[in-house]
Design an enzyme around this catalytic site. Structure first.
Site, mmCIF file in Angstrom:
data_model
loop_
_atom_site.group_PDB
_atom_site.id
_atom_site.type_symbol
_atom_site.label_atom_id
_atom_site.label_comp_id
_atom_site.label_asym_id
_atom_site.label_seq_id
_atom_site.Cartn_x
_atom_site.Cartn_y
_atom_site.Cartn_z
ATOM 1 N N TYR A 65 79.656 38.102 -27.060
ATOM 2 C CA TYR A 65 80.436 39.328 -26.469
ATOM 3 C C TYR A 65 80.134 39.563 -25.038
ATOM 4 O O TYR A 65 78.976 39.374 -24.502
ATOM 5 C CB TYR A 65 80.383 40.558 -27.071
ATOM 6 N N ASP A 124 89.320 46.919 -37.849
ATOM 7 C CA ASP A 124 87.920 47.006 -38.120
ATOM 8 C C ASP A 124 87.614 48.523 -37.781
ATOM 9 O O ASP A 124 88.482 49.232 -37.247
ATOM 10 C CB ASP A 124 87.308 46.285 -36.711
ATOM 11 N N GLU A 125 86.467 49.066 -38.408
ATOM 12 C CA GLU A 125 85.886 50.170 -37.822
ATOM 13 C C GLU A 125 86.800 51.306 -38.371
ATOM 14 O O GLU A 125 86.751 52.500 -37.712
ATOM 15 C CB GLU A 125 85.489 50.345 -36.386
ATOM 16 N N GLU A 149 94.348 42.115 -27.567
ATOM 17 C CA GLU A 149 94.382 43.563 -27.971
ATOM 18 C C GLU A 149 95.282 44.358 -26.828
ATOM 19 O O GLU A 149 94.533 44.582 -25.752
ATOM 20 C CB GLU A 149 93.325 44.329 -28.538
ATOM 21 N N ASP A 176 84.048 48.901 -23.457
ATOM 22 C CA ASP A 176 83.426 50.007 -23.895
ATOM 23 C C ASP A 176 82.867 51.054 -22.936
ATOM 24 O O ASP A 176 82.915 52.370 -23.318
ATOM 25 C CB ASP A 176 82.006 49.530 -24.744
ATOM 26 N N ASN A 190 95.494 47.153 -32.940
ATOM 27 C CA ASN A 190 94.198 47.328 -34.081
ATOM 28 C C ASN A 190 94.702 48.333 -34.835
ATOM 29 O O ASN A 190 95.143 49.368 -34.495
ATOM 30 C CB ASN A 190 93.105 47.555 -33.439
#
Length: 616
Positions: free
Chosen positions: A399, A300-301, A198, A443, A239
């Protein structure tokens, strides 16, 4: 009885035969029957008497174009591994040679990526495809990592899963190209074949999107070419329709707007034809540099829980298209399916994450969409498989998050984890499961540098390679498996990104327009701190994204020195005429602005400063 013993010894090998006959097994015989150490481990190994010796007269014998491509890559890797220059030749093989063969007729036994390796007075590596023969050479490189001898024997080595991958979000916090190139080499060395990226590519069609965090098209071409040579498919992801802020932060006309008139810079307004046209134009532009047969749209999300209620236009759109019983999620699935159709028309298979498939839709997702399952939601992997979706296991348990959760590789190994174990459900068989991948997320972007990420990644990478290729538990203990991984070492050609190219100590740093004096200290992860009389140089200020100042032009100023602060760490990169100073996290170079203050900029937006360092 003597004749039975002799036949068993010939057919099964000394150790196996003596065991079957109830006789004690000598230590030498036990070692002889054991497969040589590789990652992934060889599950099918027939030992033979003697060994192969690699030497100065060794040649690589290859005839066809595919065989010669494999042989030339192997020759380069042998040289990088310290084995000298090995010529690639045609013709008959002789003792000491390595023969590369691609035999399409072996497809029934070897498949698309399997290979046979025979070691005796010479080594024969045969695949039904170029990829299979290449992967066989990775095994040979590992066997030569501990010396110039390979035990005589034969293996037929075929993967259990066809997609064995690593996913990297280089989408907000930039990751250096050398780091990604190292990753490609390590993946290939351990027979991983999918790098799902990504990321943002500098756009010619949409220059307003070219804020920081992008790669140039030439950089991507270079990475894709390396992937092709090492048989690692690089699958791009933008994304959408959520997480679109890297692209539409300067396009308010495409942003979803709630009932209070507040625009959402991370959410694409899927009800607008212009939004779909914008996104598909990016697919077209990425196709200029990516050659993968897949397109990952994320998905996603986009909405969390009842968020749909804040956007009544989405429900109106769904009902206009699918009738009075349609739900807001039908509009989301409609966007996914339209992207699917567009990508299919371009010859690409669509991939999405699973969390948007909650069961609240009446419109089905196109069945040939590959779903990467990372989160437990009401529609589980078993039901997705029943609907015809190919599944990749992208479990949260795999992850590695900067400054956050790290996969418990030892625990997974001890549990004998394999790709059938999804979040919330374990499937009884592997039908429809394409494989699995590790996912790297930023993150907390400043939580770790990319060199620190690498330290945590390598054990997880080797474990995933083992679990997706063969027996997920080849050694009795995790310590045994880590010893196996240490024995095969690093991939040939991997660059050591932790080398500090200057001596530690106090230096005067000069570039046209400014100079300063600082103590250069190496950090544990291979970068440097620059300690001045006022403090350590740090990128500070501006807009933060994932806790990182990613705006070009952000000031670089002295702050109180803090060994744990990654924004105070600098790559000192040797270049023509001196050195370049690049922040370890933002990946931007530091140089003087017109007023003499130090600022950070992407290297393709402003000519990076070249610093001369003089020890004092």
């Amino acid at each position: 009885m003597a004749e039975v013993r002799r036949r068993l010894l010939r057919l099964l090998g000394v150790a196996v035969a003596l065991t079957l006959l109830g006789a004690p097994v000598p230590a030498a015989a036990r070692e002889a029957v054991a497969a040589p150490v590789t990652v992934p481990a060889l599950s099918d190994w027939t030992p033979q008497k003697g060994s192969y010796r690699f030497g100065e007269s060794t040649r690589l014998v290859a005839g066809s174009a595919a065989e010669r491509r494999v042989a030339h890559t192997l020759a380069d890797d042998l040289r990088s591994a310290g084995h000298g220059r090995v010529p690639v030749v045609r013709g008959a093989a002789r003792a000491g040679d390595i023969v590369v063969g691609v035999r399409a007729g072996r497809a029934g036994a070897l498949g698309a990526e399997g290979y046979e390796l025979r070691a005796a007075d010479r080594v024969l590596i045969t695949g039904a495809t170029e990829a299979g023969a290449f992967l066989g050479t990775r095994t040979l490189l590992q066997l030569l990592a501990r010396g110039d001898r390979v035990p005589a024997g034969r293996t037929v080595d075929v993967p259990r899963f066809r997609e064995r991958g690593v996913g990297v979000c280089a989408c907000y916090v930039h990751i250096s190209l050398p780091w990604l190139e190292n990753l490609v080499r390590e993946m290939a060395y351990h027979k991983l074949n999918h790098l799902l990226l990504e990321l943002k590519v500098r756009s010619d069609a949409h220059p307003e999107a070219n804020t920081w965090g992008y790669y140039t098209k030439d950089e991507i071409r270079r990475l894709v070419a390396l992937g092709a040579r090492y048989h690692v498919e690089i699958v791009p992801e933008i994304n959408s329709p959520g997480h679109m802020d890297p692209w539409i932060e300067n396009r308010p006309d495409l942003q979803l707007t709630d009932t209070d008139g507040v625009r959402q810079p991370a959410r694409l307004d899927i009800t607008r034809p212009e939004a779909f046209a914008y996104y598909t134009s990016l697919i077209d532009e990425y196709a200029e540099v990516f050659t993968s047969g897949s397109w990952h749209m994320g998905a996603d999300e986009y909405m969390l829980g009842s968020d749909f209620a804040r956007y009544p236009q989405i429900l109106r759109y769904a009902r206009q298209r699918y009738g009075a019983d349609a739900t807001p999620q039908d509009a989301f699935v409609d966007f996914v399916n339209r992207v699917h159709a567009y990508a299919a028309a371009k010859g690409k298979r669509l991939r999405i994450w699973n969390d948007g498939l909650t069961g609240a839709n009446t419109v089905p997702v196109a069945a040939d969409t590959t779903v990467e399952h990372w989160l437990g939601v009401p529609v589980g992997p078993g039901e997705l498989r029943a609907r015809g979706h190919a599944l990749m296991n992208a479990s949260y348990a795999l992850y590695l998050i900067r400054g956050g959760f790290h996969s418990d590789t030892e625990g997974l190994y001890d549990q004998r984890w394999d790709p059938r174990s999804f979040e919330g459900e374990r499937l009884p068989d592997a039908r429809g499961i394409t494989g699995a991948k590790i996912s790297l997320w930023p993150d907390n972007g400043r939580g770790e540098t990319e060199n620190e990420v690498a330290v945590g990644l390598w054990p997880a990478l080797r474990h995933l390679a083992q679990a997706t290729w063969g027996d997920p538990h080849p050694d009795a203990t995790y310590a045994g498996f880590t010893a196996r991984a240490a024995a095969v070492g690093r991939a040939p050609g991997v660059r050591d990104l932790t080398v500090l190219p200057v001596t530690e100590g106090t230096h005067t740093l000069r570039t046209p327009g400014t100079s300063f004096t600082a103590e250069v200290r190496r950090t544990a992860d291979g970068y440097a701190t620059l300690r001045t009389a006022e403090g350590c140089l740090e990128v500070r200020g501006g807009k933060l994204t994932l806790n990182v100042p990613l705006e070009p032009g952000t000031l670089v100023t002295p702050r109180t020195c803090d060994e744990g602060d990654t924004l105070q760490r600098w790559e000192v990169r040797r270049v023509a005429g001196g050195f370049r100073l690049v922040n370890a996290v933002t990946r931007m170079a530091v140089g003087p602005a017109d007023d003499g203050r130090l600022v950070q900029y992407p290297e393709d937006q402003r000519a990076p400063a070249v610093w001369r360092l003089t020890a004092t």
